[in-house]
Design a protein around this motif. Structure first.
Motif, PDB file in Angstrom:
ATOM      1  N   UNK A 181       0.811  -1.218   0.000  1.00  0.00           N
ATOM      2  CA  UNK A 181       0.000   0.000   0.000  1.00  0.00           C
ATOM      3  C   UNK A 181       0.852   1.279   0.000  1.00  0.00           C
ATOM      4  N   UNK A 182       2.099   1.187  -0.406  1.00  0.00           N
ATOM      5  CA  UNK A 182       3.018   2.323  -0.431  1.00  0.00           C
ATOM      6  C   UNK A 182       2.777   3.132  -1.712  1.00  0.00           C
ATOM      7  N   UNK A 183       2.235   4.348  -1.581  1.00  0.00           N
ATOM      8  CA  UNK A 183       1.865   5.144  -2.750  1.00  0.00           C
ATOM      9  C   UNK A 183       3.059   5.492  -3.634  1.00  0.00           C
ATOM     10  N   UNK A 184       4.252   5.563  -3.094  1.00  0.00           N
ATOM     11  CA  UNK A 184       5.438   5.836  -3.892  1.00  0.00           C
ATOM     12  C   UNK A 184       6.306   4.591  -4.049  1.00  0.00           C
ATOM     13  N   UNK A 185       5.770   3.449  -3.678  1.00  0.00           N
ATOM     14  CA  UNK A 185       6.504   2.190  -3.795  1.00  0.00           C
ATOM     15  C   UNK A 185       6.126   1.452  -5.062  1.00  0.00           C
ATOM     16  N   UNK A 186       6.150   0.158  -4.967  1.00  0.00           N
ATOM     17  CA  UNK A 186       5.820  -0.686  -6.109  1.00  0.00           C
ATOM     18  C   UNK A 186       7.058  -1.218  -6.791  1.00  0.00           C
ATOM     19  N   UNK A 187       6.899  -2.382  -7.364  1.00  0.00           N
ATOM     20  CA  UNK A 187       8.002  -2.973  -8.121  1.00  0.00           C
ATOM     21  C   UNK A 187       8.092  -2.274  -9.480  1.00  0.00           C
TER      22      UNK A 187
END
Length: 144
Positions: free
Chosen positions: A59-65
């Motif tokens: 749920x990290x808005x600036x995360x993601x693979x």
């Protein structure tokens, strides 16, 4: 067209693109989701997407693979700025855009308004490596 006729919120009904051979494609499928808004004080914003986007694992808005970010960008279009209407054209003077190449530029759109249906088409543009003409159909959005 009087710019006052554009003021309001419009819900996306369809988006298709046509290449030089006449082939029609629906980049976000047959039922994309989105809105374009024109304010009375001359600002506009648009955002639309494919309806079946996958959420990120976290749920990290600036995360993601990298793969999640790539898929998210490929299924969403968004920009905003101010606008001006000249005849059957609206000019979007873009200040913010998901696509970095559009930040700080003006995009021309051909417009046709009939009742509560707004048709917008840019001049041919590069989409997935081919020059294509986009056709967006919007319906005036009802008040929530």
């Amino acid at each position: 067209m009087d710019s006052k006729a554009l003021v309001g919120t419009w819900a996306l009904e369809s988006w298709d693109v046509v290449d030089s051979t006449g082939a029609v494609n629906y980049p976000f499928g047959p039922h994309p989701v989105g809105y374009i808004m024109y304010s009375p004080d001359g600002y506009m914003a648009v955002g639309f997407m494919a309806p079946d986007r996958r959420p990120f694992a976290a749920a990290d808005i600036l995360g993601g693979t990298p793969d999640e970010k790539c898929a998210a960008i490929e299924t969403y279009i968004s920009y905003g700025g101010h606008y001006e209407v000249q005849g059957d054209r609206v000019y979007h003077h873009i200040t913010t855009s998901l696509f970095p190449n559009w930040s700080g530029v003006t995009q021309e759109r051909i417009i046709h308004l009939e009742g509560d249906t707004l048709r917008i088409s840019p001049p041919p543009l590069l989409i997935k490596g081919k020059m294509q003409t986009a056709h967006l159909v919007w319906q005036r959005a009802p008040r929530p």
